[in-house]
Design an enzyme around this catalytic site. Sequence first.
Site, PDB file in Angstrom:
ATOM      1  N   HIS A 118       0.848  -1.202   0.000  1.00 42.27           N
ATOM      2  CA  HIS A 118       0.000   0.000   0.000  1.00 42.27           C
ATOM      3  C   HIS A 118       0.875   1.240   0.000  1.00 42.27           C
ATOM      4  O   HIS A 118       2.110   1.154  -0.070  1.00 42.27           O
ATOM      5  CB  HIS A 118      -1.009  -0.034   1.158  1.00 42.27           C
ATOM      6  CG  HIS A 118      -0.413  -0.049   2.526  1.00 42.27           C
ATOM      7  ND1 HIS A 118       0.230   1.037   3.073  1.00 42.27           N
ATOM      8  CD2 HIS A 118      -0.362  -1.019   3.482  1.00 42.27           C
ATOM      9  CE1 HIS A 118       0.646   0.736   4.285  1.00 42.27           C
ATOM     10  NE2 HIS A 118       0.309  -0.517   4.565  1.00 42.27           N
TER      11      HIS A 118
ATOM     12  N   HIS B  52       4.093   1.596   2.200  1.00 40.54           N
ATOM     13  CA  HIS B  52       5.322   0.937   1.745  1.00 40.54           C
ATOM     14  C   HIS B  52       5.989   1.780   0.655  1.00 40.54           C
ATOM     15  O   HIS B  52       7.215   1.941   0.624  1.00 40.54           O
ATOM     16  CB  HIS B  52       5.031  -0.461   1.191  1.00 40.54           C
ATOM     17  CG  HIS B  52       4.294  -1.341   2.160  1.00 40.54           C
ATOM     18  ND1 HIS B  52       3.078  -1.898   1.870  1.00 40.54           N
ATOM     19  CD2 HIS B  52       4.590  -1.729   3.423  1.00 40.54           C
ATOM     20  CE1 HIS B  52       2.661  -2.616   2.913  1.00 40.54           C
ATOM     21  NE2 HIS B  52       3.560  -2.520   3.865  1.00 40.54           N
TER      22      HIS B  52
ATOM     23  N   CYS C 221       2.958 -10.361  20.193  1.00 38.04           N
ATOM     24  CA  CYS C 221       2.001  -9.931  19.155  1.00 38.04           C
ATOM     25  C   CYS C 221       2.371 -10.615  17.849  1.00 38.04           C
ATOM     26  O   CYS C 221       3.453 -10.377  17.311  1.00 38.04           O
ATOM     27  CB  CYS C 221       2.026  -8.415  18.951  1.00 38.04           C
ATOM     28  SG  CYS C 221       1.052  -7.932  17.490  1.00 38.04           S
TER      29      CYS C 221
ATOM     30  N   CYS D 257       3.090  -8.011  14.942  1.00 36.49           N
ATOM     31  CA  CYS D 257       4.408  -7.355  15.024  1.00 36.49           C
ATOM     32  C   CYS D 257       5.508  -8.397  14.984  1.00 36.49           C
ATOM     33  O   CYS D 257       6.671  -8.046  14.782  1.00 36.49           O
ATOM     34  CB  CYS D 257       4.605  -6.618  16.356  1.00 36.49           C
ATOM     35  SG  CYS D 257       3.546  -5.230  16.669  1.00 36.49           S
TER      36      CYS D 257
ATOM     37  N   CYS E  74      -2.019  -5.203  21.913  1.00 32.80           N
ATOM     38  CA  CYS E  74      -0.884  -4.609  21.194  1.00 32.80           C
ATOM     39  C   CYS E  74      -1.225  -3.153  20.907  1.00 32.80           C
ATOM     40  O   CYS E  74      -2.223  -2.886  20.246  1.00 32.80           O
ATOM     41  CB  CYS E  74      -0.645  -5.356  19.881  1.00 32.80           C
ATOM     42  SG  CYS E  74       0.512  -4.458  18.815  1.00 32.80           S
TER      43      CYS E  74
ATOM     44  N   HIS F 246      -1.315  -2.707  16.890  1.00 32.26           N
ATOM     45  CA  HIS F 246      -2.361  -3.363  16.099  1.00 32.26           C
ATOM     46  C   HIS F 246      -3.719  -3.427  16.784  1.00 32.26           C
ATOM     47  O   HIS F 246      -4.710  -3.807  16.184  1.00 32.26           O
ATOM     48  CB  HIS F 246      -1.910  -4.781  15.701  1.00 32.26           C
ATOM     49  CG  HIS F 246      -0.775  -4.770  14.744  1.00 32.26           C
ATOM     50  ND1 HIS F 246       0.540  -4.929  15.141  1.00 32.26           N
ATOM     51  CD2 HIS F 246      -0.738  -4.572  13.407  1.00 32.26           C
ATOM     52  CE1 HIS F 246       1.323  -4.853  14.081  1.00 32.26           C
ATOM     53  NE2 HIS F 246       0.580  -4.634  13.025  1.00 32.26           N
TER      54      HIS F 246
ATOM     55  N   LYS G 265      -3.171   5.387  11.440  1.00 35.81           N
ATOM     56  CA  LYS G 265      -2.105   4.848  10.601  1.00 35.81           C
ATOM     57  C   LYS G 265      -2.710   4.035   9.451  1.00 35.81           C
ATOM     58  O   LYS G 265      -3.592   3.198   9.686  1.00 35.81           O
ATOM     59  CB  LYS G 265      -1.222   3.927  11.451  1.00 35.81           C
ATOM     60  CG  LYS G 265      -0.108   3.291  10.638  1.00 35.81           C
ATOM     61  CD  LYS G 265       0.574   2.142  11.355  1.00 35.81           C
ATOM     62  CE  LYS G 265       1.605   1.532  10.418  1.00 35.81           C
ATOM     63  NZ  LYS G 265       2.089   0.237  10.815  1.00 35.81           N
TER      64      LYS G 265
ATOM     65  N   LYS H 168      -3.072  -2.207   6.208  1.00 30.14           N
ATOM     66  CA  LYS H 168      -3.899  -3.172   5.483  1.00 30.14           C
ATOM     67  C   LYS H 168      -4.879  -3.868   6.427  1.00 30.14           C
ATOM     68  O   LYS H 168      -6.054  -4.019   6.110  1.00 30.14           O
ATOM     69  CB  LYS H 168      -2.975  -4.201   4.815  1.00 30.14           C
ATOM     70  CG  LYS H 168      -3.686  -5.246   4.013  1.00 30.14           C
ATOM     71  CD  LYS H 168      -4.152  -4.702   2.682  1.00 30.14           C
ATOM     72  CE  LYS H 168      -4.963  -5.758   1.929  1.00 30.14           C
ATOM     73  NZ  LYS H 168      -5.459  -5.270   0.657  1.00 30.14           N
TER      74      LYS H 168
HETATM   75  N1  MSP Z   1       9.089  -6.977   7.761  1.00 30.74           N
HETATM   76  C1  MSP Z   1       9.181  -5.927   8.711  1.00 30.74           C
HETATM   77  C2  MSP Z   1      10.423  -5.112   8.509  1.00 30.74           C
HETATM   78  C3  MSP Z   1      11.720  -5.857   8.553  1.00 30.74           C
HETATM   79  S1  MSP Z   1      13.062  -4.829   8.213  1.00 30.74           S
HETATM   80  C4  MSP Z   1      14.409  -5.733   8.585  1.00 30.74           C
HETATM   81  C5  MSP Z   1       7.968  -5.036   8.597  1.00 30.74           C
HETATM   82  N2  MSP Z   1       7.301  -5.084   7.432  1.00 30.74           N
HETATM   83  S2  MSP Z   1       6.006  -4.204   7.060  1.00 30.74           S
HETATM   84  O1  MSP Z   1       5.503  -4.737   5.815  1.00 30.74           O
HETATM   85  O2  MSP Z   1       5.103  -4.161   8.141  1.00 30.74           O
HETATM   86  O3  MSP Z   1       6.545  -2.790   6.720  1.00 30.74           O
HETATM   87  C6  MSP Z   1       6.684  -1.823   7.698  1.00 30.74           C
HETATM   88  C7  MSP Z   1       7.241  -0.586   7.036  1.00 30.74           C
HETATM   89  O4  MSP Z   1       6.407  -0.151   5.951  1.00 30.74           O
HETATM   90  C8  MSP Z   1       7.267   0.612   7.974  1.00 30.74           C
HETATM   91  O5  MSP Z   1       8.399   0.606   8.801  1.00 30.74           O
HETATM   92  C9  MSP Z   1       7.279   1.734   6.978  1.00 30.74           C
HETATM   93  O6  MSP Z   1       8.543   1.838   6.408  1.00 30.74           O
HETATM   94  C10 MSP Z   1       6.293   1.243   5.935  1.00 30.74           C
HETATM   95  N3  MSP Z   1       4.920   1.573   6.286  1.00 30.74           N
HETATM   96  C11 MSP Z   1       3.884   0.702   6.468  1.00 30.74           C
HETATM   97  N4  MSP Z   1       2.755   1.416   6.775  1.00 30.74           N
HETATM   98  C12 MSP Z   1       3.053   2.728   6.797  1.00 30.74           C
HETATM   99  C13 MSP Z   1       2.304   3.900   7.006  1.00 30.74           C
HETATM  100  N5  MSP Z   1       1.016   3.897   7.287  1.00 30.74           N
HETATM  101  N6  MSP Z   1       2.966   5.072   6.900  1.00 30.74           N
HETATM  102  C14 MSP Z   1       4.298   5.153   6.603  1.00 30.74           C
HETATM  103  N7  MSP Z   1       5.022   4.061   6.401  1.00 30.74           N
HETATM  104  C15 MSP Z   1       4.440   2.837   6.520  1.00 30.74           C
HETATM  105  O7  MSP Z   1       7.701  -4.292   9.507  1.00 30.74           O
END
Ligand code: MSP
Length: 503
Positions: A18, A21, A126, A129, A144, A147, A299, A302
Amino acid sequence: MPTFYVTTPIYYVNAAPHLGHAYTSIAADILTRHARIAGKEAFFLTGVDEHGEPVVLAAERDAVTPQQLVDLNAERFRELTRLLELSNDFFIRTTDAGHMTRVQEILQRVHDAGHTYRGIYEGWYCPRCADFKGDSEIGPDNSCPIHQIPLERESEDNWFFRLSTFQAPLERLFADRPDFVMPRHAYNEAHSFLSQGLQDVSLTRAKLSWGVPVPWQPDHVFYVWFDALLNYVTALGYAREGESLERFWPADFHLIGKDILKFHTIYWPALLMAAGLEPPRHVFVHGFLLSPLDGALEKMSKSRGNVLDPFAIIAEFGADALRHYLFREVTFGADGPVSLEGFRSRYDAELANEYGNLASRTLNMLERYSGGTVASVALDAELVRDFAGLAGRVDALLDRAEISAALEEIWQHVRRLNRYVEEHAPWRLARDEERTDELTRVLASLAEGLRVVTVALNPYMPAKTATLLDALGRPSLTAREYSVLGWGGPVGALAPLFPKTAR
Ligand code: MSP
């Protein structure tokens, strides 16, 4: 040649990508492109995190194997990488054999050096997380706080990593390097977590089989966070032929969202020290994109269902417009709301009207009043003064990953050029034969100003700026091109860069 190594988090593949990312990934690309223009050899790493419980659960739900699920979803992230015009040098998947064998080697080294022990983990966990929560990280009714789901009580026979023995080395790291974690408020948060005293953490999981097998305990897999964090190091070992860790390590910037601060600012440097490697130079922690949920701004996530789809926005408006919007709208480092309406108004106001229109007008006037060429004449001293130091200020801001502040600095100069057009009204000068020299100077100055802002905007909007620089007849992108030079030569035609939205 100086090097520059920047990474994004590797994203979980249990759901589709989304806008959140896309945000981190675009940020990394902007820093990379800027570093390359500045003459550095950059390595930009992004990819996906394919192990862990959420993948197993999602695969069960879809009645496929974990491998089938990750193969499918990794492609969607890779596709987004392409559509966003990211200039990444590698796309890592944690199911890569090259990654898995290196994780085993490094963690075996950590084990051999005595940083592990066997024990029972008792506490709250969690699954979303993939995080074992300490007392200070538990929400009301054992939920959590990220979440807002109930935490699970876990009791598991694990191998532990002696995180607590890194208390003093980490305190030294934080004391010696106030810019280890950026911006300042994130540093303070990490530091306060550290000050509460570190507990040892699980390094392996006995209950899971989807992961990297533990060489000295083959019925366990590594806890997904250790497997995932190590991607930043393992990738350099197999991303391309002849690449070496020494050339790019330590990383200049790990860019992350604030949800994963503890892992990157505490666990990660400790693990690196245990493995005999240097900690990264900077971890930059950005905020969340927020989006409405039940009448409040939350925030974007998904699982909460309030996401915007980057694929749809790119299909309609192109990647450049999205890249511009995100960093204009949400200051890198802070939280901020995003919406489709907000996107459209900024697109029309800034891209179609301010920048796009400036570009079209400038090229049209060069064609009409200057025979389709930029004259090689002395430039308007006032405009040259207003542009003095722009390159240096943008450099200094981007060296600290202040991506929105740098864009604001550039944008003020786009606005300055629009005012310049109004102030000097070339169409009036063109009616007065005695003012031909002035007209030539105004148009050459305007062309040069437009070229400079376009070079500076290139890391933000690589495709459209390349088109415009081509039309201006001066496409090269080097550090030198950042400054006002004055040049002469023919210009070409330009179709509207950002057509107004149909509303
Ligand atoms: N897989 C772990 C990260 C491992 S790194 C060694 C993870 N993945 S995640 O798919 O949940 O991605 C989290 C990251 O996606 C956040 O740290 C951020 O960079 C980005 N984001 C996900 N949702 C976001 C928002 N709503 N806003 C901004 N960034 C966001 O955690």
